[in-house]
Scaffold this active site. Structure first.
Site, short mmCIF file in Angstrom:
data_model
loop_
_atom_site.label_atom_id
_atom_site.label_comp_id
_atom_site.label_asym_id
_atom_site.label_seq_id
_atom_site.Cartn_x
_atom_site.Cartn_y
_atom_site.Cartn_z
N HIS A 28 -10.93 12.39 0.00
CA HIS A 28 -10.46 13.57 -1.06
C HIS A 28 -11.57 14.63 -1.05
O HIS A 28 -11.07 15.79 -0.93
CB HIS A 28 -10.50 12.94 -2.53
CG HIS A 28 -9.38 11.85 -2.65
ND1 HIS A 28 -9.67 10.40 -3.22
CD2 HIS A 28 -7.93 11.98 -2.64
CE1 HIS A 28 -8.64 9.85 -3.43
NE2 HIS A 28 -7.61 10.68 -2.96
N LYS A 52 2.36 4.22 -10.08
CA LYS A 52 1.17 3.34 -9.85
C LYS A 52 0.48 3.08 -11.25
O LYS A 52 0.34 3.94 -12.24
CB LYS A 52 0.21 4.40 -9.22
CG LYS A 52 0.30 4.64 -7.68
CD LYS A 52 -0.77 5.37 -7.30
CE LYS A 52 -0.61 5.64 -5.68
NZ LYS A 52 -1.54 6.74 -5.11
N ARG A 101 -2.83 12.28 6.13
CA ARG A 101 -3.25 11.27 7.15
C ARG A 101 -2.05 10.92 8.01
O ARG A 101 -0.92 10.89 7.72
CB ARG A 101 -3.64 10.08 6.63
CG ARG A 101 -4.94 10.01 5.73
CD ARG A 101 -5.09 8.67 4.86
NE ARG A 101 -4.16 8.57 3.95
CZ ARG A 101 -3.92 7.64 3.07
NH1 ARG A 101 -4.96 6.96 2.86
NH2 ARG A 101 -2.94 7.30 2.31
N SER A 139 -7.93 4.95 -1.69
CA SER A 139 -8.54 4.50 -3.00
C SER A 139 -8.02 2.96 -2.91
O SER A 139 -9.05 2.29 -3.42
CB SER A 139 -7.82 5.36 -4.18
OG SER A 139 -8.22 6.45 -4.17
O1 PNS Z 1 -2.73 10.38 -5.04
P1 PNS Z 1 -1.27 10.11 -5.26
O2 PNS Z 1 -0.95 9.09 -6.49
O3 PNS Z 1 -0.39 10.19 -4.09
O4 PNS Z 1 -0.66 11.57 -6.09
C1 PNS Z 1 0.82 11.88 -6.24
C2 PNS Z 1 0.69 12.76 -7.67
C3 PNS Z 1 -0.17 12.35 -8.76
C4 PNS Z 1 0.00 14.37 -7.14
C5 PNS Z 1 2.18 12.74 -7.93
O5 PNS Z 1 2.75 11.61 -8.49
C6 PNS Z 1 2.41 13.67 -9.00
O6 PNS Z 1 2.23 15.19 -8.79
N1 PNS Z 1 2.45 13.31 -10.25
C7 PNS Z 1 2.64 14.29 -11.41
C8 PNS Z 1 4.14 14.28 -11.89
C9 PNS Z 1 5.00 14.90 -11.15
O7 PNS Z 1 5.08 16.13 -10.78
N2 PNS Z 1 5.71 13.74 -10.27
C10 PNS Z 1 6.73 14.40 -9.49
C11 PNS Z 1 6.18 14.63 -8.20
S1 PNS Z 1 7.53 15.18 -7.01
#
Ligand code: PNS
Length: 181
Positions: A28, A52, A101, A139
Site C-alpha cells: 500500500h 469484510k 496486482r 493484508s
Molecule cells: O482494500 P479493499 O477492501 O479492497 O478496498 C475496497 C474499498 C474499501 C475501496 C471498497 O469496498 C469501497 O469503496 N468501500 C466504500 C463503500 C463503497 O463505495 N462501496 C462500493 C464500491 S463499488
C-alpha cells in the site's frame, strides 16, 4: 504546482487512495508514495468494505496509516464510512488511484471502477501496477502470518511492525482473512 523535471508526470489534481488497509502494508505504502509523486495531493481514504470483517477498528487503521505516511508532505489520511462516490463528489477535482496486482485483482477492481463510474460520472480510476516485489503481498497474508507468530518484517513498514505483531499475535478471535489487499 511545482515545475516538472524532464521525464516527470504530474497531475494537478488530488488522488484518493481508498481501501480497507487492515492493516496497511509496504505494498500500500508503495502505491501511496508513487501517487504522491504523480499528484499534487493524496488522500488515503480508510473506508468500509461491507464484505469484510476487519481485525483493526477504523480508528486503528487510520492511526497506522498516519504513522506510515507521516514523512509524505502532500499525503493526508481520512476515514469515510459511506459510499466512495459520495466522498468524491464532495471533494471535487480528484481521481481514484488503486494498486493492481496481476490477474487476481483485475476482475474485482474492474468491477469497482465501473460501478463507481456508473454511480458518479466524475469517478475516474487510475491503476498503478504493484511493485514486482509486492505482487504476492496482502493484508490478509500479513494477518495469517502474524496470527501464528510468523515474521512479518518486510511486509509492513518498520514503524508499525511491533504494534501489528502485538495486536495480531494476541488476537484469538478467529478474524476473517478472506482475500483482500
Ligand atoms: O482494500 P479493499 O477492501 O479492497 O478496498 C475496497 C474499498 C474499501 C475501496 C471498497 O469496498 C469501497 O469503496 N468501500 C466504500 C463503500 C463503497 O463505495 N462501496 C462500493 C464500491 S463499488
Amino acid at each position: 504546482m511545482t515545475a516538472c523535471r524532464k521525464g516527470d508526470v504530474s497531475l494537478n489534481k488530488t488522488a484518493v487512495c481508498p481501501g480497507s488497509f487492515d492493516p496497511i502494508t509496504v505494498g500500500h505504502l508503495d502505491i501511496i508514495s508513487r501517487a504522491a509523486r504523480l499528484f499534487d495531493q493524496v488522500v488515503v481514504l480508510v473506508s468500509v468494505n461491507a464484505a469484510k470483517h476487519t481485525s483493526f477498528s477504523l480508528e486503528e487503521r487510520v492511526e497506522l496509516a498516519r504513522k506510515v505516511t507521516a514523512h509524505l508532505d502532500n499525503v493526508r489520511v481520512e476515514s469515510f464510512d459511506g459510499l466512495l462516490v459520495d466522498y468524491l463528489r464532495r471533494l471535487g477535482d480528484c481521481a481514484i488511484v488503486k494498486g493492481l496486482r496481476a490477474v487476481s485483482d483485475f476482475e474485482y477492481e474492474f468491477q469497482m471502477a465501473l460501478a463507481n463510474k456508473k454511480l458518479y460520472d466524475g469517478a475516474e480510476t487510475i491503476f498503478l501496477t504493484t511493485g514486482a516485489e509486492n505482487m504476492y503481498l496482502s493484508s490478509s497474508l500479513v494477518k495469517q502470518i502474524a496470527h501464528f507468530g510468523g515474521d512479518i518484517s518486510g511486509f509492513v513498514p518498520d514503524c508499525i511492525l511491533q504494534e501489528i505483531k502485538e495486536r495480531l499475535v494476541l488476537s484469538q478471535n478467529g478474524d476473517s482473512t478472506g482475500a483482500d489487499k
